[in-house]
Design an enzyme around this catalytic site. Structure first.
Site, short mmCIF file in Angstrom:
data_model
loop_
_atom_site.label_atom_id
_atom_site.label_comp_id
_atom_site.label_asym_id
_atom_site.label_seq_id
_atom_site.Cartn_x
_atom_site.Cartn_y
_atom_site.Cartn_z
N PRO A 109 0.86 -1.19 0.00
CA PRO A 109 0.00 0.00 0.00
C PRO A 109 0.90 1.24 0.00
O PRO A 109 1.55 1.54 0.99
CB PRO A 109 -0.81 -0.13 1.29
CG PRO A 109 -0.17 -1.20 2.09
CD PRO A 109 0.86 -1.91 1.28
N ASP A 112 5.79 2.27 2.34
CA ASP A 112 4.86 1.17 2.57
C ASP A 112 4.05 1.53 3.82
O ASP A 112 4.59 1.56 4.93
CB ASP A 112 5.68 -0.11 2.78
CG ASP A 112 4.81 -1.34 3.00
OD1 ASP A 112 3.62 -1.18 3.37
OD2 ASP A 112 5.33 -2.46 2.82
N HIS A 113 2.79 1.80 3.61
CA HIS A 113 1.98 2.31 4.72
C HIS A 113 1.71 1.24 5.78
O HIS A 113 1.20 1.55 6.86
CB HIS A 113 0.66 2.88 4.19
CG HIS A 113 0.10 4.00 5.02
ND1 HIS A 113 0.55 4.29 6.29
CD2 HIS A 113 -0.87 4.91 4.74
CE1 HIS A 113 -0.14 5.32 6.77
NE2 HIS A 113 -1.00 5.72 5.85
N ARG A 114 2.09 0.01 5.49
CA ARG A 114 1.96 -1.01 6.54
C ARG A 114 3.07 -0.83 7.56
O ARG A 114 2.91 -1.16 8.74
CB ARG A 114 2.07 -2.42 5.94
CG ARG A 114 0.95 -2.79 4.99
CD ARG A 114 1.25 -4.10 4.30
NE ARG A 114 2.54 -4.05 3.61
CZ ARG A 114 3.10 -5.09 3.00
NH1 ARG A 114 2.51 -6.27 3.02
NH2 ARG A 114 4.27 -4.97 2.38
#
Ligand code: CAO
Length: 561
Positions: free
Chosen positions: A357, A533-535
């Site tokens: 994401p 990476d938004h995780r």
């Protein structure tokens, strides 16, 4: 049990046909009417059904062999009391020809099949000329109002006996209604979506009789015999019918993608169903792009491989592919094979794009002073034989930011639900080469000085362009910098180089008026685009990271702290 020959049945007038696929092997147990092999004429392909239940002991043909009616294609041991009574024990030749055995039908044959056989019109005596036949819907296994899901022919098509005319679908099965005759489709009387029952008119067919070639038949006024023909519907169950041609037409419906047509026999469709493979995505390698068993297996293998390479998420699994139009309809085109590097880059980009994401954080860094300093080092650089570009400063600033915000210096292990924290700072630099994008890695950036970084990045970039990078020199990065500053642009959204969790895109520095509280000052502003990476990283940390970069590059003395 006794061994008996398996013979090629009546081929509906075709002389020699080619074996295009073997569907069973020696040792396989089969039921009566199970497809044994696929044969192909220049007009149609059909599956040769087993004459009875039993065990295949030998196949005497291979793919590519030409066979004709009566040829022995293999041997089998019939099981006692099986539907293979046609072939049992003391068989004579005719017992091996299931399609012709109407009157010797085995006792197990269902009433429906018997009716289907009965409903087939007796072949007309061929006397030359042509006649018009209205083809009617045959008995549909007791079903009524079954919707037409596909019209398989067009008006004007020349078809063979047993070619599929239309496909109807109930909630249980799909049936292809085959033509009782060969001929030319004069008029189609139904449309997709129409609901059909036994006896409904399907289409009008101009049947060419002996002595006429196709065109001759067309030229002659058709004789309207006034007779109506009911073919036999071909379903999975109808696989027990006697004509081998029927086997080629029977299928269970796999919803194709809009516009996609799937050509495959029932055995192949069954295999695809069992393996959960979407046949509309499988490329057929058989004649006329017919899908063979090998194609299904290869497709499933490749999907598995892709999913394994893609890690826990699985690259692109379940994501519809992009269908290409025929570009040549718009103008002249050329095709060339992708280089291996391009193919690998494409896969990596797609993997990252699909798995991560992405969010991109933008920032401008004031590099007016940094640039003045860099320029002041020009003479020193010439002495050293090293060119100082903005890149070493950016590398150094990123190393400092990675040390201060270690949440950027991680990889995610989603399978084990762990965060892998790296105790080293290796940074990849994207290099544009004539062969495509390469990303050599500079190790321990935090421990190196600006000149060292300038020399090393120039050396690695040159090696990349000369195709001299070793695999080890492209591994181990914690973070990547992709600089388009020497080319242009104001901002872009780079794709994270997985399994890293962030990448810095650098665009071209430009002079901008910056308000200092009292007046506008001309400042050299460097646009930064941080994709992450938004995780692994939250938005606030991303803003902290780019602010820190901006601060560090705005006052390069802080890089020493
Ligand atoms: N703004 C303004 N000018 C810049 C700049 C920036 N952000 N970055 C570099 N420049 C200038 C340099 O100072 C140099 O100018 P001078 O010759 O006047 O000093 C000129 O642009 C060319 O620099 P360079 O590209 O040779 O050197 P670099 O260290 O900046 O970059 C490298 C090295 C390997 C990153 C670069 O050559 C390259 O290949 N960039 C493309 C990377 C890429 O393709 N990324 C896309 C990946 S995603 O598809």
């Amino acid at each position: 049990m006794s061994e008996q020959e398996i013979k090629v049945p009546d081929l509906g007038g075709a002389d020699e046909v080619e074996v295009i696929e073997l569907l069973v092997s020696a040792g396989d147990s089969v039921e009566a009417e199970d497809p044994l092999l696929t044969i192909e004429t220049d007009k149609a392909s059909v599956e040769l059904p087993s004459p009875g239940a039993g065990k295949i002991t030998k196949l005497t043909v291979k793919v590519g062999d030409k066979v004709k009616e009566g040829d022995v294609v293999g041997m089998m041991e019939a099981s006692d009391g099986s539907g293979g009574s046609d072939n049992s024990g003391d068989s004579d030749d005719s017992e091996n020809e299931p399609e012709e055995k109407t009157e010797d039908a085995p006792k197990e044959e269902s009433k429906g099949q018997a009716e289907a056989q009965d409903s087939k019109p007796a072949p007309k005596k061929k006397s030359g000329g042509s006649r018009k036949e209205t083809v009617l819907v045959p008995p549909l296994d007791g079903m009524e109002n079954v919707p037409v899901i596909e019209i398989n022919v067009s008006e004007g098509d020349t078809i063979e006996a047993d070619d599929a005319l239309v496909t109807v679908e109930s909630d249980k099965a799909t049936m292809e209604i085959p033509s009782p005759y060969g001929g030319k489709v004069a008029k189609i009387l139904v449309a997709e979506g129409d609901k059909l029952s036994e006896g409904d008119k399907l289409l009008e067919l101009t049947v060419v009789e002996d002595g006429d070639d196709e065109d001759g038949g067309q030229d002659q006024a058709p004789t309207d015999s006034g007779e109506e023909a009911k073919p036999e519907p071909k379903t999975d169950e109808a696989a027990q019918q006697k004509e081998p041609a029927a086997q080629a037409q029977s299928s269970t419906y796999e919803p194709p993608a809009p516009g996609a047509k799937v050509h495959a026999g029932p055995a192949v469709r069954k295999l695809a169903r069992e393996l959960g493979a979407d046949m509309t995505r499988i490329k057929g390698s058989g004649p006329k792009s017919r899908i063979l068993k090998d194609d299904v297996q290869d497709y499933v293998k490749s999907q598995l491989q892709q999913s394994q390479q893609g890690g826990s998420v699985g690259t692109g699994s379940g994501i519809p592919g992009v269908k290409l139009p025929d570009f040549s309809q718009f103008g002249e085109v050329e095709r060339e094979a992708m280089s291996r590097m391009m193919a690998v880059t494409a896969t990596n980009m797609q993997r990252s794009w699909l798995n991560v994401p992405h969010v991109t954080q933008f920032e401008d860094a004031d590099i007016t002073d940094m640039e003045a300093f860099r320029k002041s080092q020009k003479a020193a650089g010439e002495k050293k034989g090293v060119k100082m570009t903005p890149l070493p400063f950016i590398l150094k600033a990123c190393a400092t930011a990675l040390a201060e915000l270690p949440q950027f210096n991680v990889s995610l292990d989603m399978e084990r639900k762990e965060v892998v924290r790296k105790q080293y700072i290796h940074i990849g630099i994207a290099v544009d080469t004539p062969n495509g994008l390469m990303v050599p890695v500079i190790r321990d950036v935090d421990q190196k000085g600006l000149w060292e970084l300038a020399a090393e990045s120039a050396e690695l970039a040159q090696k990349a362009r000369d195709k001299k990078l070793k695999p080890a020199e492209m591994q181990g990065a914690c973070f990547t910098i992709t600089s388009l500053g020497g080319i242009g642009g104001t901002a872009f959204t780079p794709i994270v180089n997985t399994p890293e969790v962030a990448i810095l895109g650098v665009s071209k520095a430009a002079m901008k008026p910056v308000w200092d509280g009292a007046e506008f000052q001309p400042k050299l502003m460097l646009p930064l685009s941080l994709s992450y990476d938004h995780r692994a990283v939250n938005g606030a940390d991303a803003a902290r990271f780019t602010s820190l970069l901006s601060q560090l590059m705005g006052d390069i003395r802080t890089l020493l702290l």
